[in-house]
Every structure is written in structure tokens, then in C-alpha cells.
Design a protein around this motif. Sequence first.
Motif, short mmCIF file in Angstrom:
data_model
loop_
_atom_site.label_atom_id
_atom_site.label_comp_id
_atom_site.label_asym_id
_atom_site.label_seq_id
_atom_site.Cartn_x
_atom_site.Cartn_y
_atom_site.Cartn_z
N SER A 82 3.03 -3.84 7.18
CA SER A 82 3.46 -2.51 7.63
C SER A 82 3.77 -2.52 9.12
O SER A 82 4.78 -1.97 9.55
CB SER A 82 2.37 -1.48 7.37
N VAL A 120 7.06 -4.18 9.71
CA VAL A 120 8.22 -3.41 9.28
C VAL A 120 8.43 -2.19 10.17
O VAL A 120 9.56 -1.86 10.55
CB VAL A 120 8.06 -2.98 7.81
N VAL A 121 7.31 -1.53 10.55
CA VAL A 121 7.44 -0.37 11.43
C VAL A 121 8.10 -0.79 12.74
O VAL A 121 8.97 -0.11 13.28
CB VAL A 121 6.05 0.26 11.69
N GLY A 177 10.10 -3.29 13.06
CA GLY A 177 11.43 -3.82 12.79
C GLY A 177 11.30 -5.29 12.45
O GLY A 177 10.97 -6.09 13.32
N LEU A 178 11.57 -5.64 11.18
CA LEU A 178 11.37 -7.02 10.75
C LEU A 178 12.21 -7.98 11.57
O LEU A 178 13.37 -7.71 11.84
CB LEU A 178 11.73 -7.16 9.27
#
Lengths: 306, 396
Positions: free
Chosen positions: A240, A243-244, A246-247
Motif C-alpha cells: 500500500s 502504491v500510494v 506511486g509504484l
Amino acid sequence: MSGILVQQLLNWLTLGCIYALIAVGFSLLFGVLKVIHFSHGDVALVAPFFALAIVQAMISSAAGTIDPASLIIGCVVAIMLTGLLGVLLDWLVIRRFRYAPPMMALVATVALGTVLREAVRHLFPNGSNPHAFPHLATSRIALPGLGEVPTFSVLVIVASVLAVALLFFILHRTTLGVRIRAVSQDLEAARLMAIDPSRIFWATFFIASAIGAVGGLFFASYAGVVRFDFGIQAGLIGFSAAVVGGLGSMVGAIIGSLLIAGLDTIVQATIPDGTSYRLVFAFLLVILVLVFKPSGLLGRVIVEKV
Amino acid sequence: MSMASNTASTAVSRRPAAVDLVTVAGLELGAAAFLRQFLVAEDWRVIVAILAVMGAGFGLLQWRPQIEQRIIDSFARYRVFAIVLGVAIAIAAPVTMADNSYALHLLILALLYAVLALALNFQLGSANIPNFATGASYGIGAYASALVAIHFGVSFWLALPFAAFVATVFGFLLGIPSMRTRESYLALVTIAFGVVIHQLLNNFEWTGGPNGLVGIPAPTLFGHSFASPIEIFGLSLPSQVNFYYLSALLVVVAIVSAHRLHASRVGLAWNALRADELAARCQGINVTWYKVLAFAVDAFLAAFAGTIYAFYVSFISPDNFTFLVSVTIMTMVIVGGMDNILGVIVGAFLLTLLPEKLRVFSDYRILFFGVVVILFLIIRPQGLFPQRLRRYGSEA
């Protein structure tokens, strides 16, 4: 500053650093593989078990309590072994999904996580039960201007900063780093430049898993115990955070971790009975961020992706 | 496309009708007998042998694709016969294992998971939307119906649509963030949703917390309680058979809706989304609406399965609806074959029954299960039954 505030700030930074160590691995692997390595959290949480096994083996020969030296040796060896474990998993399973649809690879790594957890459970003696994990540092240390603070927090923060600095050094100042970034930018072009992608994948797996192992060791030490199924939660939070942020963006992963850890700390400190709702708030934040920034906070802003 | 269907139809007309008829009947009866044997088998040697036969069967299909094509043609020629025979087998099935309540229990679970997998297939298979929250919709359905049944004495038949309504509302809610996010980011939104639902079920007092809800009353139909055995023609079938027929009926509903949706504009729009979201948008397809619709349909069907599950076991707890449940459902769709109704059902049966049948490996069964899933993904990367091209004109 008041003592409680310092305490909470340190708590926040400690948690944030632990999450960041795991999140950075997700982001690094995604940047290179373009696939979410879902078992990364489980890989990271194998490290404390390696460390325990090594420490116990050393104790049985010396007969006595855990001395700091054997603990340090155990942790260092565990970090190396976990790095190699990451490489092994890629060689055994994940490389077979290089050109498969991302969903296949995702499900395969989820199944891989299950296999890892179950392997720990059955191969480690008494693996189904929680195992006490030694506190890496129990004392308190006096810092100028801050008063007495737990040494563990200082240790985690310093070690994380060092680990991330080392990662940035490798990525931006070494040939290997240039190659990793090249593969991350364009696999085919990198291949044309005589870069062997599989060696880069293995190097990436080693680095990501070893950094994850540091996070896993701190995770276990922070909780005081380690269980075979801790990897799910660690993996979900680390994923998480990545991803939050930015991958593919290292800085994003760190910011994401600090954000989730911050919310976690605030919820635990202010809401009565907040501990049971901490995951709820963390994941509501995740949804909220993605509604307004669909590709993470630093998803597309940073051109360079690693 | 039309060329392919032409050659297929000429091949059918050249073969005598009896061969096709025997193929259809033999395959359906054989599959049913095979499944029954797998359900009641307890000796590990039998189970391994059954798995080996199954592996050999799929190996044969992989090796000789024309066999697969012939089977498909036979079924296309005798569709009505195939359906009637299939329904007859499904009705007769519990009679053949009335004395084995464990096998019946597994069968009901497999049927419910087949519904869940078909529900997810609308998203993952048809539209390539990774939804890790089917388990949550399943849980919302189960809890919504159980709560109204326990606290307000609402009957099962009213709780069912109520649960479906509640879950669909949640499905729409979950669909809203999906309008903007894609791929891994969308997967995370659904994971987050699933975790939030699970944690809330685990923490709220009115959901019973970690202890869950107990004492969900059994449904009744025309004065017949589902908790009592079925008496028919002097034959007494265990009470589980009530739920078997109910679940089987739900599977039929799911198959029919899946089939109709696949053949409709909605199914086409979903497939367009899967192929290329941007291109679909350029073709004037309302991408947002169809994405949200996929979430709603998934939640709707999953809630039905959840309601039946809750009333069947009469006890639910948050542990039945974790992230891992969603992952299992997703694995069923992918291992079985995306966007292939039969494949998804086979995947659901296989992955529901496998861990149970691997109990002979006692503690190692989950480990073994994970290994088997990875092997399946490596050996047949398109799934057991790969997604097939749409054929127009030759069907229906």
C-alpha cells in the motif's frame, strides 16, 4: 518539546522506516519487473526466522543467553540469506512469468507467498506458534534537546537512512545501478546495449529482498514476537505504501510509508481503542489517495523510474 | 472467423449423429461419476490416481486440440440433450451419496464457490478488472442476511434479495474509485476495500466481532424446514440436500446470466475494455459505466452465495471472508480459464476440493496446494479451459 510529542514523533518515524524498508522493495521490483511481487512481505518476514535459527544454533554450542554479538551475526547472515531467497524464488518461479499477463504473475506470487508461509510453519521447529523475537535494543539513550529516547527507535531510523542511502548510492553511482535503471526504462534497449537482463533481475531481487529483510527484522523486533503469517500484514502495508507513493518511485515509497505510519500513530494515540481500527484507517487513506491521485502521489510526476 | 465456423459445421455433418450423442452422454455421465468418486474417495492412493487421470486428460487435450474441437462440436449439435441430461444428473446426484454427509458438504461448498468464481469472472475474465474484494462482497451478503434474520426474524426468502441489494450498493461504492484507477492501483483499491470490510466486521459489536454470528435460522419453504431431511418416494435424503438443490439452482442462475451477459452488448463492451480501455473509450463505449456495472454484478451474485452459505452453516465469522478468500476465488478463475464459464466452474470445484482431499498430507496440505496452483499456472498458462474466440452464427 514535550516528552509525549517527542515520543509520538519517534514512534511515527520508527514505524514509517520499518514500512519504508519493505515498501522500497515493492517499488524497486515493480520498476524493473513491471509485476507486483506479492510475496515480498513474506520474503521479508522470513528473515527473523533465519536470524532466530542462527542465534539458536550458536547458543546451543555456547550454552547461555543471547549475547549481542551472536544476535548481530544472526541478523547479518539472515539479511544475506533472505537476499538469496529472493533470487532463488525468481529463478524457480517468477522468471517463468516474464512474458505472461501481469495478472498471472500476480496470482503466482500470491501463491508463492502461501508456499513460503507454510514452509516456514513446517520447516521451522514449532513454526505454527509465535516465537519471541529479541529486542534489538532495549535501553534508552539521551539525545541533546530531546531527552531520553528509546535506543531502538534511533537504531531503526539510523539503519533505515543508511540502507536507503546505500540503495540510492547503488542505483545512481554504480554501473550496476545504471544497468538496473536501464532495464527499468526499457528492457529491449538495455538488451541491445549488451546488458544481460536476468542478471539484473537477480541483482534487483537480492537488493530488494535484503532491504526487506532489514525491515522484517525490525518488524519482528518492534512487535517482540514473530509469527509465520506476519508476512501478509507486512506485505499489505508495504505494498500500500509503495502504491500510494506511486509504484516505481523510491521517494514515493518512503513518503507513502511515512504517511501510513503517521495515520497509524495518530489513530493509536488519539482514538480510544484505536489499535483495532488502525488497519481500517490506513486502508481508507489508501482508497482516498487513489481516488484523487489515481497513480499514486509521485506516480507520473517523476520521469525517471526505477 | 466465418471460415472456421464453416469447416466446423461441415465436420459435424459428416459424422454420424449417434457418435455425437454417445460422446455427449458419455462425457457427462463420466464426468459425474468421476466427480462423485473424487468426492467420496478417502484413500490417498485413489486421490492421487484421480488427480493423475485428470492431469493425463488435460495433457491429452493440450496434445491433440482436435479432440477438444470434436467434443465442442458434439455439444453444439446436441445442446438441448446435453442440458437436459446435465440437469437430470444434478438432480440425481445427492441420491448416489446420501449416506456421505461430508461429500455432500464439500459439494455444496464447491457449488457456492463456483457462483463466486462466476461472479468474479464478469470482472477478471470479461473485463480484466482485478478485483480482490469478491470475498468482501460475499461477506457483506452473508452478514446482511444473517443480521436481518437474527434481529428482525426476516425469512430467508426476503433476506436473500435484501443481502443482494446491500452488497450491490457496496459494489457500486467500490466501483466509484475504479473509474480513475487502473491495473495495480485498482487492485490495491479492491484489496483495501476488502481489508476495511474484514476489519470492520471483526471490530464492530453488532456484527459479533471476531466471534461472529451464531444461530442463523434454517430457511423454510412451503412449511418444509431446510433443517429437516427430504422424504421422497420412501427415500430419506439428509437435510443438506435441501441446500444442495438451492446452491445448484443458484449455479444455474449464475450460468444462465453469465451466458446471456456474454452474448449481450454488455459482454461485448466488457471484452472491449479488456482488449484496450482507451480504444474502447474511443469507440464510444461508456467505460466508466461498464466498469462500475461489473463491480455491481459481481457483488450481486456474491451476496447470493454469501446468504446461502450463512443459512447453510448457520454460523459466520469474519474469518470466512478474509483477503485470502478473495485470492482463492481469483485463483479459481485464473486456473480454470478466464472468460470461460465451464473453465471457471471446473477451477472452482478443483480448488475447493483439492485442499480437502489433500488432508491425507495433513499439515502440509496448504503448502501442497500452493505448489499445485503454481504448477498449474506454469503448465497451462491460459488456464485449464482457455478463453475461446467469439463465434457468431454457428451457436444458438
